[in-house]
Design a protein around this motif. Structure first.
Motif, PDB file in Angstrom:
ATOM      1  N   VAL A  85      12.424  -7.110   5.750  1.00  0.00           N
ATOM      2  CA  VAL A  85      11.345  -7.501   4.842  1.00  0.00           C
ATOM      3  C   VAL A  85      11.254  -6.411   3.794  1.00  0.00           C
ATOM      4  O   VAL A  85      11.061  -5.241   4.125  1.00  0.00           O
ATOM      5  N   GLU A  86      11.429  -6.809   2.517  1.00  0.00           N
ATOM      6  CA  GLU A  86      11.427  -5.793   1.458  1.00  0.00           C
ATOM      7  C   GLU A  86      10.760  -6.294   0.185  1.00  0.00           C
ATOM      8  O   GLU A  86      10.722  -7.485  -0.085  1.00  0.00           O
ATOM      9  N   LEU A  95       4.406  -8.117  10.869  1.00  0.00           N
ATOM     10  CA  LEU A  95       5.798  -8.268  11.248  1.00  0.00           C
ATOM     11  C   LEU A  95       5.915  -8.165  12.761  1.00  0.00           C
ATOM     12  O   LEU A  95       5.325  -7.276  13.367  1.00  0.00           O
ATOM     13  N   ALA A 104      11.577  -2.610   7.352  1.00  0.00           N
ATOM     14  CA  ALA A 104      10.585  -2.867   6.306  1.00  0.00           C
ATOM     15  C   ALA A 104      10.812  -1.849   5.192  1.00  0.00           C
ATOM     16  O   ALA A 104      10.824  -0.640   5.443  1.00  0.00           O
ATOM     17  N   LYS A 105      11.017  -2.354   3.956  1.00  0.00           N
ATOM     18  CA  LYS A 105      11.277  -1.476   2.809  1.00  0.00           C
ATOM     19  C   LYS A 105      10.370  -1.877   1.642  1.00  0.00           C
ATOM     20  O   LYS A 105      10.197  -3.059   1.379  1.00  0.00           O
ATOM     21  N   ILE A 107       7.141  -1.905   0.958  1.00  0.00           N
ATOM     22  CA  ILE A 107       6.009  -2.780   1.265  1.00  0.00           C
ATOM     23  C   ILE A 107       4.727  -2.114   0.746  1.00  0.00           C
ATOM     24  O   ILE A 107       4.519  -0.924   0.945  1.00  0.00           O
ATOM     25  N   MET A 112      -0.939  -3.175   7.352  1.00  0.00           N
ATOM     26  CA  MET A 112       0.407  -3.540   7.786  1.00  0.00           C
ATOM     27  C   MET A 112       0.514  -3.359   9.291  1.00  0.00           C
ATOM     28  O   MET A 112       0.168  -2.310   9.826  1.00  0.00           O
ATOM     29  N   ALA A 114       3.303  -3.817  12.471  1.00  0.00           N
ATOM     30  CA  ALA A 114       4.693  -4.030  12.875  1.00  0.00           C
ATOM     31  C   ALA A 114       4.763  -3.886  14.388  1.00  0.00           C
ATOM     32  O   ALA A 114       4.398  -2.840  14.933  1.00  0.00           O
ATOM     33  N   MET A 123      11.286   1.994   8.732  1.00  0.00           N
ATOM     34  CA  MET A 123      10.372   1.788   7.619  1.00  0.00           C
ATOM     35  C   MET A 123      10.723   2.752   6.500  1.00  0.00           C
ATOM     36  O   MET A 123      10.877   3.949   6.742  1.00  0.00           O
ATOM     37  N   CYS A 126       6.978   2.474   2.589  1.00  0.00           N
ATOM     38  CA  CYS A 126       5.912   1.511   2.899  1.00  0.00           C
ATOM     39  C   CYS A 126       4.554   2.179   2.698  1.00  0.00           C
ATOM     40  O   CYS A 126       4.325   3.293   3.172  1.00  0.00           O
TER      41      CYS A 126
END
Length: 143
Positions: A85-86, A95, A104-105, A107, A112, A114, A123, A126
């Motif tokens: 997810v980016e 997530l 995750a990039k 974000i 948030m 995860a 990550m 983020c």
């Protein structure tokens, strides 16, 4: 006179009933969507450049790639596989992955979450007002 766009609810369910390697769906940029829900049993799901009031992608297994989603609520979940997810922005980014690699990039979120049961959680860049990470077993990398 400004162009009026009708709000649309949008849902896709894929259960392997297509005898094709890919299903591509193009949505015009001026389409206002309230809710987007995508369900896929297995395979590769790639979603990009989408704006809506609520975005949900759920799969049982496979590879997920989600990028450039603009939505107040973004939810991505997978039981097994790889999840990327980016470049997503939302008030709540959720997530979830049972087993595999969750990345995750870039974000930007108010909150948030995860959650990963087993595997690797990575990550990069983020930002969140509130961050909730839950890793039961595996490796966590945050930059």
């Amino acid at each position: 006179m400004p162009k009026q766009v009708e709000e649309t609810k949008f849902m896709i369910s894929l259960f392997g009933m297509f005898n094709q390697d890919q299903l591509k769906i193009y949505i015009p940029a001026d389409t206002a969507m309230e809710s987007v829900t995508i369900s896929n049993t297995s395979g590769t799901s790639k979603i990009s450049k989408l704006g809506c009031d609520s975005f949900t992608l759920k799969t049982a297994s496979g590879k997920i790639s989600v990028s450039e989603i603009q939505s107040p609520v973004i939810t991505v979940s997978n039981a097994s596989g790889d999840v990327l997810v980016e470049k997503c922005n939302g008030e709540a980014v959720n997530l979830s992955l049972t087993s595999g690699k969750l990345t995750a990039k870039d974000i930007d979120a108010g909150t948030m979450t995860a959650k990963l049961t087993s595997g690797s959680l990575q990550m990069e860049n983020c930002k969140a007002g509130k961050l909730d990470l839950n890793l039961t077993s595996g490796k966590l990398t945050a930059n």
